[in-house]
Design a protein around this motif. Structure first.
Motif, short mmCIF file in Angstrom:
data_model
loop_
_atom_site.label_atom_id
_atom_site.label_comp_id
_atom_site.label_asym_id
_atom_site.label_seq_id
_atom_site.Cartn_x
_atom_site.Cartn_y
_atom_site.Cartn_z
N ILE A 385 0.77 -0.98 -0.05
CA ILE A 385 -0.17 0.19 -0.18
C ILE A 385 0.87 1.27 -0.01
O ILE A 385 1.91 1.28 0.85
N THR A 387 0.79 5.69 0.46
CA THR A 387 0.13 6.27 1.04
C THR A 387 0.40 7.95 0.68
O THR A 387 1.55 7.93 0.86
N PHE A 403 -4.85 6.25 -0.83
CA PHE A 403 -4.46 4.70 -0.82
C PHE A 403 -4.09 4.36 -2.39
O PHE A 403 -4.88 4.25 -2.87
N PHE A 405 -2.64 1.26 -4.73
CA PHE A 405 -2.07 0.04 -4.70
C PHE A 405 -1.58 -0.63 -5.97
O PHE A 405 -1.99 0.14 -7.09
N PHE A 464 -7.51 -4.50 3.01
CA PHE A 464 -7.66 -4.49 1.45
C PHE A 464 -7.36 -5.91 1.05
O PHE A 464 -6.31 -6.47 1.48
N ASN A 472 -3.50 -6.84 2.63
CA ASN A 472 -2.50 -6.14 3.44
C ASN A 472 -1.86 -6.44 4.66
O ASN A 472 -2.47 -7.16 5.42
#
Length: 589
Positions: A385, A387, A403, A405, A464, A472
């Motif tokens: 992830i 951020t 977020f 991915f 997630f 995650n």
């Protein structure tokens, strides 16, 4: 007696050596001052500026031995010849043998640029031109300008600039130019000894050296106006290179976007993704159907890779399809035919994916290859992830916590996400978590952040889950609401256009850090800028599509205009300081 004489001679020599200064040392003789002078042409045969020229060979004689440097980049003959002349060095002379039959009553200019240099120090004879005429008079007009990259505004070196006596728009596609010149490192070009008349001007980075614009990939530049004879400058025949020139025109060079819609590439990069690449923004529908596999109607989600929407990633959401290493997909789309018409096309694509080899336990050897720890467990692979807010960083007021991915998500469980107001020791349940409308791998956590308030976020495994089934790992860290006083502001005014604009801000590493769209008659504001030095670029977004668009010659469409903020004192840099507003303006000329 002989021995006595020898001893006396040695004693005398020793006395002489002792009497010499002890600090003396032997040094190599110097060569004098460094040669910084360019070669001087002593004579030429035929003479420079000759008329009624009929020779097949030109011999230029210099005051010292010379060599040719970067000759292919510098040398040019105008009007252009069909066959390149043969050039050789003979001691202190340069010989040029012409292979073409020259046009009658025509002035030719042989441009050597900076190619002739002295043999010892490489001092160039700068901007050397050898003009002659096959008729009874020599043309004496000149014209100069510059070529810049339309998107970066940097000078374009080595592009050929064409002058045409036929001023129809299609002429660069059909005929060779009447005159040519080449740009230097500054993007500057100069035509010497041309006839006094009107010209059409065009620039071309010629991919196949035929002086014709006949390849889509070739860099070009053009203007809508004609070079009038009144804008030409008379040159002094006996000192051509010192004639003061005015760079009276600027050409914006660009590469056209392909107008043909063709599939150029396809590949399957992982079990859950394949990519299609086209020559242009796709018109019409793209229909994809897996063959020989039962599948859901909505078996993929789409993500545009480029701003121009000519490259598309397809993420396979149906496990019944993604489980196969090789899948055959029927593709139906519109393809441009040989007449330039879009027609339906159906192809079968074989999309093959090669899984990565599994790590063998044999690779986990201990010291001296005697084996590893039996209790060693392979670390579980997790969903990574990214951020937008970092540990102990700032959440910008009015912006989401993002977020990012590596793969779209199969599921999201908000019960495993905890957002806390640490300052008040309370849970925050009023936030929203939404998938981005354009990028399916991006999610926005929205909340009304407050200045200097402390927050904490905890994300447990399973919050997630990606399409590949990876979850995650635990993420937990603190951050705070940004304080505007720690940041700077830019308030931008744009003049010289009434079109929509795109303002782009770049940091010192030329990375795009912020972008705003607006109208030229409105103030455009960048807030929460970290202190530092930036550069600002503004695009005139004529078609209001949010990206810079290139030109199209045959339609007479110029690339969208670009202007950079410029300040001679700072070289265009904007110095952002904390708690400081910077009011600046840019103007389209």
């Amino acid at each position: 007696m002989n021995l006595k004489r020898t001893v006396l001679a040695l004693l005398a020599a020793s006395a002489v050596m002792v009497s010499l200064p002890r600090c003396a040392k032997v040094v190599s003789p110097t060569g004098g001052a460094k040669d910084t002078l360019a070669p001087v042409m002593l004579k030429s045969d035929p003479a420079i500026y000759s008329t009624n020229f009929k020779a097949k060979k030109i011999v230029l004689s210099f005051n010292e031995y010379v060599v040719l440097k970067d000759f292919q980049k510098e040398f040019l003959v105008s009007p252009p010849l069909k066959n390149s002349p043969e050039t050789r060095i003979r001691g202190k002379s340069v010989e040029v043998t012409l292979k073409d039959t020259l046009l009658e009553n025509t002035t030719y200019s042989v441009y050597f640029g900076n190619a002739i240099v002295d043999n010892n120090e490489g001092n160039p004879l700068k901007r050397f031109v050898y003009p002659f005429s096959t008729g009874s008079k020599l043309d004496t007009m000149a014209f100069a300008g510059t070529v810049i990259n339309a998107q970066s505004l940097e000078p374009v070196e080595g592009i050929l600039v064409h002058l045409y006596t036929n001023i129809t728009d299609s002429i660069p596609l059909k005929a060779r130019p009447a005159q040519v010149a080449r740009t230097n490192k500054k993007g500057e070009f100069t035509f010497y000894n041309i006839p006094a008349r009107d010209y059409k001007i065009f620039a071309l980075k010629d991919g196949n050296s035929n002086y014709l614009f006949d390849q889509e990939s070739e860099t070009i530049a053009f203007t809508d106006s004609i070079v009038k004879s009144s804008s030409l400058t008379p040159v002094t025949l006996n000192d051509t290179v010192k004639t003061k020139m005015t760079f009276s025109i600027t050409l914006n060079a660009f590469n056209e976007k392909s107008q043909k819609q063709i599939l150029t590439d396809y590949k399957r990069e992982s079990a859950h993704k394949f990519r299609l690449s086209f020559t242009k923004t796709v018109e019409g529908n793209i229909i994809l159907k897996p063959l020989y596999i039962k599948h859901n109607d909505n078996w993929f989600i789409k993500e545009y890779v480029t701003a121009g929407k000519d490259t598309i990633d397809y993420w396979i959401t149906d496990a019944a399809v993604s489980k196969f290493d090789t899948i055959s997909v029927q593709l139906s789309y519109l393809k441009t035919d040989s007449l330039g018409v879009l027609r339906g096309q159906t192809d079968t694509l074989k999309l093959r994916f090669t899984p990565k080899a599994q790590t063998s336990d044999e690779g986990k050897k201990g010291l001296f290859g005697l084996g590893g720890n039996d209790d060693e467990v392979k670390k579980k692979e997790t969903l990574k992830i990214g951020t937008s807010v970092k540990k102990n960083g700032d959440a910008i007021i009015g912006r989401p916590f993002d977020f990012d991915f590596p793969i779209p998500l199969a599921s999201v469980n908000k019960d495993f996400i905890t957002l806390k107001d640490i300052t008040d020791s309370t849970l925050i349940e009023s936030y929203t978590l939404l998938e981005d409308s354009l990028k399916p791998r991006l999610y926005h956590l929205n909340h009304n952040w407050e200045t200097d308030k402390k927050y904490g976020i905890e994300i447990l495994p399973g919050a997630f889950v990606g399409l590949d089934g990876l979850e995650n790992d635990t993420i937990s860290f603190g951050f705070k609401g940004a304080n505007p006083e720690n940041y700077g502001i830019i308030i931008l005014s744009v003049k010289g256009t009434n079109k929509p604009v795109i303002a782009q801000l770049y940091d010192g590493s030329k990375k795009l850090v912020a972008q705003q769209r607006g109208m030229a008659n409105e103030k455009i504001t960048f807030t929460f800028l970290n202190p530092g030095k930036y550069k600002l670029k503004v695009i005139e977004d004529t078609n209001n599509n949010g990206i810079w668009d290139t030109g199209w010659y045959i339609k007479g469409i110029q690339p969208e205009r670009v202007v950079f903020f410029s300040d001679p004192k700072t070289k265009g840099e904007i110095n952002i300081r904390a708690n400081w507003e910077n009011e600046i303006s840019v103007t389209f000329k």
